[in-house]
Design a protein around this motif. Structure first.
Motif, PDB file in Angstrom:
ATOM      1  N   VAL A  31      -4.738  -2.155 -14.216  1.00 17.07           N
ATOM      2  CA  VAL A  31      -5.464  -2.901 -13.191  1.00 17.07           C
ATOM      3  C   VAL A  31      -6.637  -2.048 -12.714  1.00 17.07           C
ATOM      4  CG1 VAL A  31      -5.317  -3.780 -10.829  1.00 17.07           C
ATOM      5  CG2 VAL A  31      -3.444  -4.182 -12.415  1.00 17.07           C
ATOM      6  N   VAL A  32      -7.803  -2.675 -12.581  1.00 13.42           N
ATOM      7  CA  VAL A  32      -8.967  -2.027 -11.983  1.00 13.42           C
ATOM      8  C   VAL A  32      -9.192  -2.684 -10.625  1.00 13.42           C
ATOM      9  CG1 VAL A  32     -11.448  -1.578 -12.175  1.00 13.42           C
ATOM     10  CG2 VAL A  32     -10.007  -1.541 -14.235  1.00 13.42           C
ATOM     11  N   MET A  33      -9.166  -1.858  -9.588  1.00  8.35           N
ATOM     12  CA  MET A  33      -9.385  -2.355  -8.232  1.00  8.35           C
ATOM     13  C   MET A  33     -10.782  -1.926  -7.777  1.00  8.35           C
ATOM     14  SD  MET A  33      -5.675  -1.495  -6.568  1.00  8.35           S
ATOM     15  CE  MET A  33      -6.092  -2.252  -5.005  1.00  8.35           C
ATOM     16  N   ASP A  34     -11.634  -2.900  -7.516  1.00 10.30           N
ATOM     17  CA  ASP A  34     -12.994  -2.648  -7.058  1.00 10.30           C
ATOM     18  C   ASP A  34     -12.966  -2.527  -5.537  1.00 10.30           C
ATOM     19  OD1 ASP A  34     -15.680  -2.679  -6.346  1.00 10.30           O
ATOM     20  OD2 ASP A  34     -16.209  -4.220  -7.819  1.00 10.30           O
ATOM     21  N   ILE A  42     -11.983   4.972   0.039  1.00 11.25           N
ATOM     22  CA  ILE A  42     -12.189   6.380  -0.289  1.00 11.25           C
ATOM     23  C   ILE A  42     -12.881   6.594  -1.625  1.00 11.25           C
ATOM     24  CG2 ILE A  42     -10.297   7.191   1.142  1.00 11.25           C
ATOM     25  CD1 ILE A  42      -8.572   7.245  -1.388  1.00 11.25           C
ATOM     26  N   SER A  43     -13.032   5.546  -2.425  1.00 10.10           N
ATOM     27  CA  SER A  43     -13.730   5.641  -3.701  1.00 10.10           C
ATOM     28  C   SER A  43     -14.249   4.256  -4.068  1.00 10.10           C
ATOM     29  CB  SER A  43     -12.790   6.177  -4.795  1.00 10.10           C
ATOM     30  OG  SER A  43     -11.779   5.238  -5.069  1.00 10.10           O
ATOM     31  N   ASP A  44     -14.983   4.182  -5.166  1.00 10.43           N
ATOM     32  CA  ASP A  44     -15.489   2.888  -5.631  1.00 10.43           C
ATOM     33  C   ASP A  44     -14.397   2.078  -6.326  1.00 10.43           C
ATOM     34  OD1 ASP A  44     -17.987   3.527  -4.673  1.00 10.43           O
ATOM     35  OD2 ASP A  44     -18.854   3.956  -6.640  1.00 10.43           O
ATOM     36  N   VAL A  95     -14.023   7.309  -8.837  1.00  8.13           N
ATOM     37  CA  VAL A  95     -12.932   6.596  -9.501  1.00  8.13           C
ATOM     38  C   VAL A  95     -11.672   7.441  -9.366  1.00  8.13           C
ATOM     39  CG1 VAL A  95     -12.060   5.678 -11.679  1.00  8.13           C
ATOM     40  CG2 VAL A  95     -14.502   5.494 -11.138  1.00  8.13           C
ATOM     41  N   VAL A  96     -10.617   6.817  -8.841  1.00  7.34           N
ATOM     42  CA  VAL A  96      -9.333   7.501  -8.710  1.00  7.34           C
ATOM     43  C   VAL A  96      -8.347   6.813  -9.648  1.00  7.34           C
ATOM     44  CG1 VAL A  96      -7.464   8.194  -7.170  1.00  7.34           C
ATOM     45  CG2 VAL A  96      -9.826   8.178  -6.332  1.00  7.34           C
ATOM     46  N   ALA A 117      -9.333  -5.415  -1.895  1.00 11.38           N
ATOM     47  CA  ALA A 117     -10.084  -5.066  -3.100  1.00 11.38           C
ATOM     48  C   ALA A 117     -10.110  -6.239  -4.070  1.00 11.38           C
ATOM     49  CB  ALA A 117      -9.443  -3.859  -3.783  1.00 11.38           C
ATOM     50  N   GLU A 118     -11.171  -6.281  -4.871  1.00 13.34           N
ATOM     51  CA  GLU A 118     -11.237  -7.239  -5.967  1.00 13.34           C
ATOM     52  C   GLU A 118     -10.436  -6.631  -7.121  1.00 13.34           C
ATOM     53  OE1 GLU A 118     -14.693  -9.047  -8.794  1.00 13.34           O
ATOM     54  OE2 GLU A 118     -15.179  -8.703  -6.688  1.00 13.34           O
TER      55      GLU A 118
END
Length: 127
Positions: A31-34, A42-44, A95-96, A117-118
């Motif tokens: 999963v990528v959380m935007d 805390i990050s993008d 990116v974390v 988040a998206e």
């Protein structure tokens, strides 16, 4: 700006490299959380996946580090969890990366915690 940030990579490009590294070792439920539009994030991006064993979790994290290093010659700014291999965190500033075993992922439920988040689910296509 912190030292060791992948200067030549956008956060989007970095996400793609992270996902590629995960897919190389057959990570599941990627999963990528935007988080770019989430207040006080805390990050993008968070990129999250699961592994089925501590050996696979370690291999996934190593593969992510290799993919990012090949493209940018940069190591994570910070990393945690390599000893337990239940939840390995690789912090590339923008990116974390979170590599979980299934039980820890359910327990911490980052997707719900960062519900604003998206969220993009990555299709499980292995290289």
């Amino acid at each position: 700006m912190r030292i060791n940030k992948p200067k030549d990579l956008s956060s989007e490009e970095l996400c793609k490299l992270v996902v590629k590294g995960m897919q190389e070792k057959k990570a599941i439920d990627i999963v990528v959380m935007d988080l770019r539009d989430v207040k006080n994030a805390i990050s993008d991006y968070f990129v999250i996946c699961s592994g089925t064993s501590d050996t696979q979790i370690d291999a996934i994290a190593d593969s992510v580090e290799e993919e990012v290093f090949k493209a940018s010659q940069v190591n994570p700014w910070h990393e945690e969890g390599k000893t337990n291999r239940e939840w390995i965190l690789l912090d590339y500033v923008d990116v974390v990366v979170h590599v979980f075993n299934k039980e820890r992922r359910v327990f911490y439920d980052l997707e719900q915690l960062w519900g604003d988040a998206e969220i993009h689910t990555v299709e499980e296509t292995f290289a």
